[in-house]
Design an enzyme around this catalytic site. Structure first.
Site, PDB file in Angstrom:
ATOM      1  N   CYS A 156       0.755  -1.094   0.101  1.00  0.00           N
ATOM      2  CA  CYS A 156      -0.011   0.021  -0.191  1.00  0.00           C
ATOM      3  C   CYS A 156       0.774   1.186  -0.007  1.00  0.00           C
ATOM      4  O   CYS A 156       2.166   1.137   0.102  1.00  0.00           O
ATOM      5  CB  CYS A 156      -0.891   0.219   1.204  1.00  0.00           C
ATOM      6  N   ARG A 183       1.567   1.732  -5.893  1.00  0.00           N
ATOM      7  CA  ARG A 183       1.796   0.631  -4.788  1.00  0.00           C
ATOM      8  C   ARG A 183       0.610  -0.042  -4.442  1.00  0.00           C
ATOM      9  O   ARG A 183       0.564  -1.087  -3.525  1.00  0.00           O
ATOM     10  CB  ARG A 183       2.321   1.373  -3.378  1.00  0.00           C
ATOM     11  N   TRP A 201      -3.716  -1.935  -1.520  1.00  0.00           N
ATOM     12  CA  TRP A 201      -3.559  -3.084  -2.055  1.00  0.00           C
ATOM     13  C   TRP A 201      -3.857  -4.503  -1.137  1.00  0.00           C
ATOM     14  O   TRP A 201      -3.084  -4.611  -0.247  1.00  0.00           O
ATOM     15  CB  TRP A 201      -2.153  -3.353  -2.746  1.00  0.00           C
ATOM     16  N   ASN A 225       0.878  -0.150   5.972  1.00  0.00           N
ATOM     17  CA  ASN A 225       1.374  -0.798   4.769  1.00  0.00           C
ATOM     18  C   ASN A 225       1.954  -2.039   5.217  1.00  0.00           C
ATOM     19  O   ASN A 225       3.054  -1.815   6.006  1.00  0.00           O
ATOM     20  CB  ASN A 225       2.309  -0.014   3.831  1.00  0.00           C
ATOM     21  N   GLY A 226       1.551  -3.067   5.156  1.00  0.00           N
ATOM     22  CA  GLY A 226       2.318  -4.166   5.678  1.00  0.00           C
ATOM     23  C   GLY A 226       1.237  -5.311   6.101  1.00  0.00           C
ATOM     24  O   GLY A 226       0.101  -5.366   5.617  1.00  0.00           O
ATOM     25  N   GLU A 248       9.816 -12.640 -20.625  1.00  0.00           N
ATOM     26  CA  GLU A 248       9.539 -11.095 -20.508  1.00  0.00           C
ATOM     27  C   GLU A 248       8.435 -10.828 -21.285  1.00  0.00           C
ATOM     28  O   GLU A 248       7.499 -10.154 -20.795  1.00  0.00           O
ATOM     29  CB  GLU A 248      10.797 -10.344 -20.477  1.00  0.00           C
ATOM     30  N   LYS A 270       4.890  -9.392 -19.870  1.00  0.00           N
ATOM     31  CA  LYS A 270       4.318  -8.277 -20.146  1.00  0.00           C
ATOM     32  C   LYS A 270       2.891  -8.122 -20.800  1.00  0.00           C
ATOM     33  O   LYS A 270       1.958  -7.403 -20.328  1.00  0.00           O
ATOM     34  CB  LYS A 270       5.056  -7.267 -21.332  1.00  0.00           C
ATOM     35  N   GLU A 314       0.207  -9.561 -18.022  1.00  0.00           N
ATOM     36  CA  GLU A 314       0.045  -8.534 -16.888  1.00  0.00           C
ATOM     37  C   GLU A 314      -0.864  -7.427 -17.233  1.00  0.00           C
ATOM     38  O   GLU A 314      -1.738  -6.862 -16.587  1.00  0.00           O
ATOM     39  CB  GLU A 314       1.204  -8.243 -16.215  1.00  0.00           C
ATOM     40  N   HIS A 349       8.327 -30.257 -27.661  1.00  0.00           N
ATOM     41  CA  HIS A 349       8.072 -31.201 -26.475  1.00  0.00           C
ATOM     42  C   HIS A 349       6.663 -31.050 -25.861  1.00  0.00           C
ATOM     43  O   HIS A 349       6.310 -31.446 -24.612  1.00  0.00           O
ATOM     44  CB  HIS A 349       9.306 -31.135 -25.498  1.00  0.00           C
ATOM     45  N   LYS A 390       2.848  -2.252  -8.014  1.00  0.00           N
ATOM     46  CA  LYS A 390       4.549  -1.958  -8.252  1.00  0.00           C
ATOM     47  C   LYS A 390       5.454  -2.720  -7.476  1.00  0.00           C
ATOM     48  O   LYS A 390       6.473  -3.205  -8.176  1.00  0.00           O
ATOM     49  CB  LYS A 390       4.742  -0.515  -8.446  1.00  0.00           C
TER      50      LYS A 390
HETATM   51  O1  M6R Z   1      10.733  -4.456  -7.828  1.00  0.00           O
HETATM   52  P1  M6R Z   1      11.227  -5.689  -8.133  1.00  0.00           P
HETATM   53  O2  M6R Z   1      12.072  -5.626  -9.336  1.00  0.00           O
HETATM   54  O3  M6R Z   1      11.849  -6.407  -7.036  1.00  0.00           O
HETATM   55  O4  M6R Z   1       9.907  -6.382  -8.348  1.00  0.00           O
HETATM   56  C1  M6R Z   1       9.784  -7.907  -8.996  1.00  0.00           C
HETATM   57  C2  M6R Z   1       8.458  -8.083  -9.847  1.00  0.00           C
HETATM   58  O5  M6R Z   1       7.565  -8.081  -8.914  1.00  0.00           O
HETATM   59  C3  M6R Z   1       8.252  -7.473 -10.872  1.00  0.00           C
HETATM   60  O6  M6R Z   1       9.410  -7.421 -11.761  1.00  0.00           O
HETATM   61  C4  M6R Z   1       7.098  -7.573 -11.665  1.00  0.00           C
HETATM   62  O7  M6R Z   1       6.778  -8.927 -12.125  1.00  0.00           O
HETATM   63  C5  M6R Z   1       6.599  -6.635 -12.597  1.00  0.00           C
HETATM   64  N1  M6R Z   1       5.016  -6.215 -12.509  1.00  0.00           N
HETATM   65  C6  M6R Z   1       6.647  -7.154 -14.050  1.00  0.00           C
HETATM   66  O8  M6R Z   1       6.418  -6.092 -15.093  1.00  0.00           O
END
Ligand code: M6R
Length: 615
Positions: free
Chosen positions: A2, A27, A75, A101-102, A488, A492, A495, A511, A610
């Site tokens: 959060c 966040r 969140w 937050n936590g 990757e 992308k 998500e 396979h 994030k």
């Molecule tokens: O802040 P970080 O690089 O440790 O975050 C890791 C993942 O949570 C982050 O890369 C996540 O997979 C992204 N949303 C990908 O775009």
């Protein structure tokens, strides 16, 4: 995870808090709330939804005057996102109000005790338990708020960044941190509290970052007192000068942060190697590496720990380190590594990669590695973040703030830093010839311009996106250095567009995944000239003969794949180890355009945050 914001001072708190919450929405953004002290009482408003929803509702509901206030963007972890579970939370008497937050892990047992003592709860949250625990301590021990917070936190297991105030003492906010970030901005006769410095950057450049297990009593006229939560010892405040500026955290004319950040990659990569790569002298200078050269050179192996996109950057690094520096590398999901009793000792070097520097699993993996005697090196973007501080040494990616939830420039700048480290170690170990080394440095210097060229495919990528936006599934294939890029690219797309996508090593396709291929399946194949080109071309032929739709990412001027694929997107030529820095670009753009065409929230996709500061 959060975002929290607080203000105490001479200005109206409301506009500062609302603006700050919007900057912290990366966040978490499933609900938001605010509590203001208007001179006589607390005014509180909260709602499911985004900060903009709160704003719409709030001005009708409460008066927004007052020079003391706290706000929260959530969140959800405990309790579904709804109005009641949103923060801030009152204590039973209505005197105290808190944002958090936590996660309070032992909240259920604390709640049972409080219920026995007559407390009632409106929400399902751990946070409401905490504020009532503080109230209970305050009453029973007849203490001030600061002391009550301290005693309560000593009974708590979990993670927190909190801000709490008492309407009967509206001249102070009490804050504390364990495992979640908390910054205090220091102005003239005013203080700002936030999860990071972005909410107060236009008001002050001076900030204190609380360390874990520290709390602070922030008084408008008397200043700040920091103490250790456990033993009550006083801590001398360390005031840092912030390097962040307002422009860096605004959209700068782009429709979305994600697009802005995609387009920032040429300068972000340049900023990341600027001053570190001196190609004229054929030198790579990285203080964190130089100071710990022995550790790196004597390492039996390098273990990379990370999550998500950062884990993909780690996979690229595995190829680079093994290829150039001939050091064995293992790449681990931090979340698995931390729980599987890994065999690790003082002869291992652990590299932790994290954009935010706050990812809970990565942080826990670092602590575990340190406890076993390993040397831990961090590659982070956020300066002063928890991971940057927890590691023995490190190198920052100078990508600037990344606000879009989907990581873009963080990925390419992580690869840049890791390439520099691999080259420096290769040189020190003598596993690379001086001509090869120089050639790598020169090629790396050309990358920012080549990324600019790769970005020129944007308009064409958009037309490809329009053709495939309604597909239900995508496959992404790549080999060698570009296998992690395939992963990757798929991440992308998943998500931000919510389309199912999978990344595979191209040769693995036969396979299993080949069974999925038919005329409805778009397959993005990374088929650059350097690498395993001929092998990938064979894989493309296999797809073609099963009617799959092929989107090839190819080196400029490629004819062979062009003849086979339905579409080709060109990237400039470079050496194999640097191709991920270019092939990633069209994949980022493809996911961006598809998500946009589907009407998705590109910067704040559902269910995500994030920085993932919970397990
Ligand atoms: O802040 P970080 O690089 O440790 O975050 C890791 C993942 O949570 C982050 O890369 C996540 O997979 C992204 N949303 C990908 O775009």
């Amino acid at each position: 995870m959060c975002g929290i914001v607080g203000y105490i001072g001479h200005r109206e708190a409301y506009p500062i808090i609302i603006k700050g919450l919007k900057r912290l929405e990366y966040r978490g953004y499933d609900s938001a709330g605010i509590a203001l002290y208007d001179g006589t009482d607390i005014k509180l408003s909260k709602t499911k939804g985004k900060v903009a929803d709160l704003e719409k509702r709030l001005e009708k509901e409460i008066s927004t005057t007052g020079t003391l206030g706290i706000g929260h963007t959530r969140w959800a972890t405990h309790g579904v996102p709804n109005d009641v579970n949103s923060h801030p939370h009152y204590s039973n008497s209505g005197d105290l109000v808190i944002i958090h937050n936590g996660i309070i892990e032992n909240y259920e047992s604390l709640k049972k005790e409080l219920i026995k003592r007559g407390y009632t709860f409106k929400s399902d949250t751990d946070t409401e338990v905490l504020v009532n625990l503080i109230e209970d301590v305050k009453k029973n021990e007849n203490t001030k708020l600061g002391k009550a917070v301290q005693i309560a936190l000593n009974q708590v297991v979990g993670a927190y960044a909190i801000a709490v105030f008492d309407k009967n003492k509206p001249n102070e906010i009490v804050v504390a941190r364990l495992g979640s970030p908390l910054a205090i901005g220091i102005g003239e006769d005013e203080f700002f509290i936030a999860s990071d410095a972005s909410p107060f950057i236009e008001y002050t450049k001076n900030a204190i970052y609380l360390e874990d297990e520290e709390m602070a009593i922030v008084r408008r006229h008397k200043g700040i007192k920091i103490r250790k939560i456990k033993d009550d010892s006083l801590v001398a405040p360390y005031i840092q000068e912030l390097q962040l500026n307002l422009e860096q955290i605004e959209k700068g004319g782009y429709e979305h942060f994600m697009l802005k950040e995609i387009y920032e990659q040429p300068s972000a990569i340049l900023d990341t190697f600027r001053g570190r790569l001196l190609s004229n002298e054929a030198i790579i200078k990285m203080v964190g590496v130089e100071d710990n050269m022995k550790k790196f050179l004597n390492a039996n192996r390098i273990i990379i720990v990370a999550c998500g996109t950062s884990w993909h950057a780690g996979l690229v690094a595995e190829y680079i380190f093994e290829d150039l520096a001939r050091i064995p590398v293992e790449v681990e999901y931090a979340s698995e590594f931390r729980y599987r009793n890994p065999i690790i000792n003082e002869n291992d070097v652990v590299i932790a990669i994290s954009q935010s520097g706050e990812t809970a699993d990565t942080l826990a993996a670092i602590k575990l590695a340190k406890s076993k005697g390993a040397f831990v090196f961090g590659v982070c973007n956020v300066v002063g973040s928890s991971i940057a501080r927890e590691t023995h040494a490190g190198a920052y990616t100078h990508a600037g703030p990344e606000i879009g939830v989907a990581s873009t420039k963080a990925f390419t700048t992580q690869i840049t830093v890791l390439t520099l480290i691999a080259l420096r170690l290769a040189r020190a170990k003598g596993t690379i010839s001086s001509s090869d080394y120089r050639m790598h440095l020169l090629e790396l210097e050309l990358i920012p311009e080549k990324v600019k060229t790769a970005l020129e495919s944007d308009a064409y990528v958009k037309t490809v996106a329009a053709i495939y936006k309604d597909a239900k599934n995508f496959l992404y294939l790549g080999r060698g250095y570009n296998f992690p890029v395939a992963l990757e690219g798929a991440l992308k797309l998943k998500e931000i567009s919510y389309i199912h996508a999978e990344g595979y090593p191209a040769a693995e396709m036969k396979h299993g995944p080949i069974a999925l291929i038919d005329e409805n399946m778009p397959i993005v194949v990374i088929a650059t000239k350097k690498g395993h080109y001929e092998k990938v071309v064979s894989n493309i032929q296999e797809i073609k003969s099963r009617s799959g739709k092929i989107i090839g990412i190819v080196t400029v001027g490629d004819e062979q794949v062009k003849n086979l694929a339905d579409h080709v997107i060109e990237v400039p030529e470079t050496i194999e180890s640097l191709t991920p820095l270019l092939t990633t670009i069209p994949l980022q753009l493809l996911s961006y355009h598809i998500a946009l065409m589907l009407g998705k929230n590109v910067d704040q996709p559902r269910n995500l945050a994030k920085a993932v500061t919970v397990e």
